[in-house]
Enzyme design. Structure first.
Site, PDB file in Angstrom:
ATOM      1  N   HIS A 140     -64.800  35.565  31.887  1.00  0.00           N
ATOM      2  CA  HIS A 140     -64.813  34.498  30.881  1.00  0.00           C
ATOM      3  C   HIS A 140     -65.856  34.810  29.815  1.00  0.00           C
ATOM      4  O   HIS A 140     -66.544  35.832  29.876  1.00  0.00           O
ATOM      5  CB  HIS A 140     -65.025  33.134  31.539  1.00  0.00           C
TER       6      HIS A 140
ATOM      7  N   HIS B  74     -69.473  35.861  30.734  1.00  0.00           N
ATOM      8  CA  HIS B  74     -69.668  37.261  31.117  1.00  0.00           C
ATOM      9  C   HIS B  74     -69.823  38.130  29.867  1.00  0.00           C
ATOM     10  O   HIS B  74     -70.687  38.996  29.794  1.00  0.00           O
ATOM     11  CB  HIS B  74     -68.459  37.786  31.907  1.00  0.00           C
TER      12      HIS B  74
ATOM     13  N   CYS C 124     -70.515  26.081  50.998  1.00  0.00           N
ATOM     14  CA  CYS C 124     -69.441  26.156  49.994  1.00  0.00           C
ATOM     15  C   CYS C 124     -69.020  27.611  49.905  1.00  0.00           C
ATOM     16  O   CYS C 124     -69.822  28.473  49.516  1.00  0.00           O
ATOM     17  CB  CYS C 124     -69.890  25.656  48.627  1.00  0.00           C
TER      18      CYS C 124
ATOM     19  N   CYS D   3     -69.309  29.188  46.384  1.00  0.00           N
ATOM     20  CA  CYS D   3     -70.672  29.587  45.993  1.00  0.00           C
ATOM     21  C   CYS D   3     -71.226  30.657  46.923  1.00  0.00           C
ATOM     22  O   CYS D   3     -72.216  31.288  46.600  1.00  0.00           O
ATOM     23  CB  CYS D   3     -71.634  28.418  46.038  1.00  0.00           C
TER      24      CYS D   3
ATOM     25  N   CYS E 237     -69.349  20.196  46.924  1.00  0.00           N
ATOM     26  CA  CYS E 237     -70.194  21.168  46.219  1.00  0.00           C
ATOM     27  C   CYS E 237     -70.470  20.665  44.795  1.00  0.00           C
ATOM     28  O   CYS E 237     -69.550  20.281  44.087  1.00  0.00           O
ATOM     29  CB  CYS E 237     -69.474  22.511  46.168  1.00  0.00           C
TER      30      CYS E 237
ATOM     31  N   HIS F 248     -68.514  23.242  42.415  1.00  0.00           N
ATOM     32  CA  HIS F 248     -67.063  23.387  42.490  1.00  0.00           C
ATOM     33  C   HIS F 248     -66.322  22.088  42.775  1.00  0.00           C
ATOM     34  O   HIS F 248     -65.113  22.013  42.580  1.00  0.00           O
ATOM     35  CB  HIS F 248     -66.692  24.414  43.563  1.00  0.00           C
TER      36      HIS F 248
ATOM     37  N   LYS G 153     -68.893  21.511  29.084  1.00  0.00           N
ATOM     38  CA  LYS G 153     -68.766  22.778  29.814  1.00  0.00           C
ATOM     39  C   LYS G 153     -67.317  23.270  29.872  1.00  0.00           C
ATOM     40  O   LYS G 153     -66.396  22.469  29.947  1.00  0.00           O
ATOM     41  CB  LYS G 153     -69.255  22.580  31.243  1.00  0.00           C
TER      42      LYS G 153
ATOM     43  N   LYS H 277     -62.380  25.776  34.768  1.00  0.00           N
ATOM     44  CA  LYS H 277     -60.994  26.127  35.071  1.00  0.00           C
ATOM     45  C   LYS H 277     -60.155  24.865  35.249  1.00  0.00           C
ATOM     46  O   LYS H 277     -59.017  24.815  34.809  1.00  0.00           O
ATOM     47  CB  LYS H 277     -60.941  26.971  36.352  1.00  0.00           C
TER      48      LYS H 277
HETATM   49 ZN   LIG Z   1     -69.549  25.766  45.306  1.00  0.00          ZN
END
Ligand SMILES: [Zn+2]
Length: 491
Positions: A18, A21, A126, A129, A143, A146, A292, A295
């Protein structure tokens, strides 16, 4: 020769690259290129972090072996590097055999030091993670990153006695004020360390896609313990380039992984008897005006799509120019177009074109004999640009270079060389071309393709540190005006 070792974090290739990166790699690349420009011996590494439960699961979902899966996914990250002109010296993958060997070696060293013991770990985990969470850090049992439910996991695990290094780490922070950069990020980390360091679970039996422990091969190295070691395996620890390049000058990372780099990594190195890196630079996140990227919202920006539509120079330019390094930044395509049109097309491209047209018309396309006007030369504040780059302030360095480009356009407007003849005309044309040469060289770490094209059109081939002064453009050099460098982007 001075050495400089810079790394990006290695990316977890469970999904496609993304914009974040691309941003981290672009800034690191710019800094690496800047140091190369000044004649330093640079090693720049980037890569992918390929082990762990999440990869094992994703591969299964995709109907592939983990090995096939990471080969394909890591190729996307390599492609990103190619498309964005990321000039890495090594693209390290944690599945590279030499890295796995080094990981085992470091674990063994820490083990031999007496810093590893067998215990049992139970916690809320998680898988996305790859980490356990404390109950208080979860959001309704989910999490915080996520939003997925944390699972209660219990497993035998080897632990790293990180608690033992709390005092040493705090002293290290004290003695090395530039270890955590920007300095504003430091206090939060120091305070957390002061609250106490807990021993770290460093092995798992819940997956097999990883590095087996040398002392107990039923256990696989915890992904982070494995991943951090990439920074020394990339330079062939303990031999060869490691001797020259370690300690790393800077690890460039995002805020979400600062604890691993600023706390766990130096403790691991203390235990293994290896010097910690000189600094860890924590950059911010790139956000959309609406918040933010995620996805689940479906608003993730694809960096390959961006570079294909705008060109790598223009997207690099935008990120390096608009976002103060170390702070969060806002991304909008409109902003790329605005920077491109107002600075790259109107100022830089225009300057190149008018200088070359004037030299064609008045000097038969050859650089005239003259010296650069000192009133123009003083407009370039090289010291300031160097100081900005030493502090990783690419946005300020770039602003200063562009101020000089603007000064060059103003110089031509003021001198009106088309009204001049003979020596006075030659002086203005030589000065403009020589100044443009300087600007193009200084821009090479930021917009490498455009910089090369500009220098080609000026008849300048390779260049180095000794070319970073005025009056280096040779009289008689044939210019080669080419296509318009930056076409305007229409709305
Ligand atoms: Zn997570």
């Amino acid at each position: 020769m001075k050495k400089f070792y810079i790394t990006t974090a290695i990316d977890y290739p469970s999904a496609k690259p993304h914009l974040g990166h691309a941003y981290e790699k672009t800034v690191s690349d710019c800094i690496a290129r800047w140091h190369r420009l000044w004649g330093e011996e640079v090693f720049f590494s980037t890569g992918t972090d390929e082990h762990g439960l999440k990869i094992q699961r994703k591969a299964k979902e995709a109907g592939k072996t983990p090995s096939q899966f990471v080969d394909e996914m890591s190729a996307d990250f390599k492609k990103l590097c190619a498309e964005w002109d990321i000039s890495f010296d090594r693209f390290i993958r944690t599945t590279d055999p030499d890295h796995e060997e080094v990981s085992k070696k470091i674990f063994q060293k820490v083990f031999d030091k007496g810093d590893i013991y067998l215990g049992e770990y139970e916690g809320l985990y998680c898988a996305d993670c790859e980490q356990y969470y404390l109950e208080k850090d979860l959001v309704n049992g989910n999490c915080p990153v996520h939003g997925t439910k944390a699972e209660l996991v219990r497993e035998p695990s080897y632990f790293f006695r990180m608690s033992k290094y709390q005092k040493q780490l705090l002293e290290f922070f004290e003695k090395n004020p530039n270890f955590i950069l920007p300095r504003a990020r430091k206090a939060e980390i120091v305070n957390r360390v002061k609250e106490g360091l807990r021993d770290l679970s460093v092995s798992r039996t819940s997956f097999t896609w990883g590095v087996p422990l040398p002392n107990d091969p039923k256990h696989f190295l915890y992904v982070w313990f494995d991943a951090l070691i990439n920074y020394i395996s990339a330079v062939d620890y303990p031999k060869g380039k490691f001797k020259k390049f370690w300690p790393a000058d800077v690890h460039v990372i995002g805020t979400d992984i600062s604890w691993f780099h600023c706390v766990i990594w130096p403790c691991m190195l203390f235990s293994a008897g290896i010097e910690p890196p000189k600094s860890v630079f924590i950059h911010g996140f790139i956000k959309l005006p609406s918040g933010k990227m995620s996805k689940s919202k479906g608003n993730v920006v694809d960096p390959l799509d961006l570079s294909q539509r705008f060109g790598s120079d223009s997207v690099r330019y935008f990120l390096l120019r608009d976002i103060p390094f170390g702070e969060d930044g806002i991304f909008e395509e409109r902003l790329i177009a605005e920077r491109h049109n107002s600075e790259l097309a109107n100022e830089l491209g225009n300057l190149l074109n008018r200088v070359l047209v004037l030299i064609e018309k008045n000097c038969n396309g050859e650089i005239p004999q003259a010296t650069t006007d000192s009133n123009l030369a003083v407009k370039l504040n090289l010291k300031k640009i160097q100081a900005n780059m030493a502090r990783f302030e690419t946005h300020l360095a770039l602003a200063e270079i562009m101020n000089f480009v603007k000064a060059c356009n103003a110089f031509i407007n003021e001198k009106e060389p088309w009204k001049l003849t003979g020596k006075s005309q030659q002086k203005v044309l030589y000065s403009s071309a020589d100044a443009l040469r300087m600007a193009a060289i200084l821009l090479s770490p930021f917009i490498p393709n455009a910089s090369k094209k500009m220098l080609d059109q000026l008849g300048v081939g390779s260049f180095g540190k000794s070319d970073l002064q005025f009056n280096k453009l040779r009289a008689g050099t044939k210019t080669k005006r080419g296509e318009v460098l930056f076409k305007k982007i229409e709305k």
